[in-house]
Design an enzyme around this catalytic site. Sequence first.
Site, PDB file in Angstrom:
ATOM      1  N   ARG A 174       0.825  -1.217   0.000  1.00 44.14           N
ATOM      2  CA  ARG A 174       0.000   0.000   0.000  1.00 44.14           C
ATOM      3  C   ARG A 174       0.855   1.261   0.000  1.00 44.14           C
ATOM      4  O   ARG A 174       0.517   2.247  -0.667  1.00 44.14           O
ATOM      5  CB  ARG A 174      -0.927  -0.019   1.224  1.00 44.14           C
ATOM      6  CG  ARG A 174      -1.981  -1.113   1.186  1.00 44.14           C
ATOM      7  CD  ARG A 174      -2.950  -1.002   2.342  1.00 44.14           C
ATOM      8  NE  ARG A 174      -2.297  -1.221   3.641  1.00 44.14           N
ATOM      9  CZ  ARG A 174      -2.136  -2.416   4.206  1.00 44.14           C
ATOM     10  NH1 ARG A 174      -2.560  -3.505   3.586  1.00 44.14           N
ATOM     11  NH2 ARG A 174      -1.560  -2.527   5.383  1.00 44.14           N
ATOM     12  N   ASP A 185       0.964 -18.406   3.293  1.00 40.11           N
ATOM     13  CA  ASP A 185       0.173 -18.514   4.527  1.00 40.11           C
ATOM     14  C   ASP A 185      -0.403 -19.904   4.690  1.00 40.11           C
ATOM     15  O   ASP A 185      -0.295 -20.535   5.746  1.00 40.11           O
ATOM     16  CB  ASP A 185      -0.967 -17.489   4.527  1.00 40.11           C
ATOM     17  CG  ASP A 185      -0.480 -16.068   4.700  1.00 40.11           C
ATOM     18  OD1 ASP A 185       0.675 -15.876   5.123  1.00 40.11           O
ATOM     19  OD2 ASP A 185      -1.258 -15.145   4.399  1.00 40.11           O
TER      20      ASP A 185
END
Length: 223
Positions: free
Chosen positions: A61, A78
Amino acid sequence: MAQPSSEKTSSVYLYIPNIIGYFRIIINFIAFDVCYSNRVLFAILYFFSFFCDGLDGWFARKFNQASTFGAVLDMVTDRVSTACLLALLSQFYRPGLVFLMLLGLDITSHWFQMYSSFLSGKTSHKDVKDTGNWLLKLYYGHRPFMAFCCVASEVLYIILFLFADEKSTSLLNVCRGLLKQSPLIVFVFVSTLVGWALKQVINVIQMKTAADACVVFDLKRGK
């Protein structure tokens, strides 16, 4: 359609968030390599890799380097990391099937969500604005709540790994033993247990809503 140049393709691979993703993979390899010989080091490395999961999102971001490749790399890392830890726990505890079922739920839920998002033309599996379930919206719409559920789940698994005996251990007996520890450990254990439970409920809801979306797609295609 013109193909992207090799320079542009390489630049995506070298985005800062993606480099962090590669680093996480290396850390996880080291962590699982020492998981039997040094549990504390494993726990530190595993949690550090998990911490970097939030770090790569911040960099994406910050520098406007969000990418589809990065999102897939992040999710795969993950899921594989959690799956390996759950597989380990299934060897230490009885009934080990509990952890294998959690492994299956985690992978199935996220795979359904990713695929249903793809069918719906969404750019992110976190886009659940059109779902009617408030808990799923809360999970993906509020980062602090998502962070609590995810961190709690991973920390709970790490705690169970650290407190497991060399021989097969009763999961229920270890949980009872943790409740007899110091107030701090009890607080952490109960807090992580709450977050873990919420995460599993959300996984079931996510799997069901994503499966419904796939069925709706089939019905529309059949008309």
